[in-house]
Design a protein around this motif. Structure first.
Motif, PDB file in Angstrom:
ATOM      1  N   CYS A   1      -2.498   3.851   2.662  1.00 26.85           N
ATOM      2  CA  CYS A   1      -2.457   2.712   1.778  1.00 26.85           C
ATOM      3  C   CYS A   1      -2.568   3.089   0.188  1.00 26.85           C
TER       4      CYS A   1
ATOM      5  N   TRP B   1      -7.216  -3.899  -0.902  1.00 26.27           N
ATOM      6  CA  TRP B   1      -6.183  -4.218   0.118  1.00 26.27           C
ATOM      7  C   TRP B   1      -6.804  -3.849   1.305  1.00 26.27           C
TER       8      TRP B   1
ATOM      9  N   GLY C   1       2.450   1.063   5.443  1.00 20.00           N
ATOM     10  CA  GLY C   1       3.311   1.657   4.167  1.00 20.00           C
ATOM     11  C   GLY C   1       4.785   1.816   4.389  1.00 20.00           C
TER      12      GLY C   1
ATOM     13  N   SER D   1      -5.961  -0.057  -3.705  1.00 18.79           N
ATOM     14  CA  SER D   1      -6.144   0.265  -2.338  1.00 18.79           C
ATOM     15  C   SER D   1      -7.388  -0.134  -1.945  1.00 18.79           C
TER      16      SER D   1
ATOM     17  N   LEU E   1       1.091   3.638  -0.522  1.00 22.80           N
ATOM     18  CA  LEU E   1       1.755   2.250  -0.528  1.00 22.80           C
ATOM     19  C   LEU E   1       1.488   1.772  -2.105  1.00 22.80           C
ATOM     20  N   CYS E   2       0.222   1.708  -2.416  1.00 20.95           N
ATOM     21  CA  CYS E   2      -0.151   1.296  -3.705  1.00 20.95           C
ATOM     22  C   CYS E   2       0.470   1.930  -4.944  1.00 20.95           C
TER      23      CYS E   2
ATOM     24  N   TRP F   1       0.276  -4.613   3.116  1.00 15.60           N
ATOM     25  CA  TRP F   1      -0.471  -3.449   3.692  1.00 15.60           C
ATOM     26  C   TRP F   1      -1.220  -3.895   4.946  1.00 15.60           C
ATOM     27  N   TYR F   2      -1.011  -3.422   5.947  1.00 19.38           N
ATOM     28  CA  TYR F   2      -1.634  -3.567   7.444  1.00 19.38           C
ATOM     29  C   TYR F   2      -1.462  -4.856   8.032  1.00 19.38           C
TER      30      TYR F   2
END
Length: 167
Positions: free
Chosen positions: A95, A81, A161, A78, A98-99, A137-138
């Protein structure tokens, strides 16, 4: 296998336990590092009620708890990212979620996994990565906003996410 659920405080850990039991079933046991919020009070009561045994590691021995390794890897991933995409620090929990989702659906060089991904071993079903493989991510994304339909249907935003399956 790991999942992250946002909490306002450690004392709300029992809500996470309910969410875990609801989404993924009751495991036969949990391994704790002797944290009071994970061994006493409402958390312990709910675990006992669900017949989920809480085992504890020896004091000052983090190597006994595999979760420590997973937490370290999640923090590393994270952090990479978030720095790479220059995302705001206040999105760290999204984050991390999502990780965790990506790592749970990715193959690892761990003998106990027997060639499977953690999600498959945990749920007994073939892991579905369709909800996490389209965007990073993002990333910038176009999305539909049904609330403003029909005048401004498509909007531009950032991906923070994956949506959780079944929600």
């Amino acid at each position: 296998w790991s999942k992250n659920f946002p909490l306002k405080s450690k004392g709300n850990a029992h809500h996470t336990l309910e969410e875990l039991f609801h989404r993924y079933r009751v495991p036969t046991r949990l391994l704790s590092d002797n944290a009071k919020e994970l061994t006493q009070g409402e958390f312990a009561r709910k675990a006992r009620q669900a017949q989920c045994l809480i085992d504890m590691t020896d004091p000052y021995s983090p190597w006994q708890n595999r979760a420590e390794t997973e937490v370290r890897e999640l923090k590393r991933l994270s952090g990479r990212w978030m720095v790479k995409k220059r995302s705001p620090k206040k999105l760290w929990d999204y984050c991390l979620e999502l990780c965790s989702e990506v790592r749970s659906n990715t193959a690892h060089n761990v003998y106990q996994l027997k060639g499977q991904v953690p999600e498959t071993l945990m749920t007994g079903e073939t892991a579905d990565i369709s909800h996490i493989c389209e965007f990073g991510w993002y990333d910038w994304v176009m999305y539909n906003n049904p609330a403003s339909y029909p005048e401004d249907k498509e909007k531009l935003g950032r991906y923070a996410g994956a949506t959780r399956p079944g929600i």
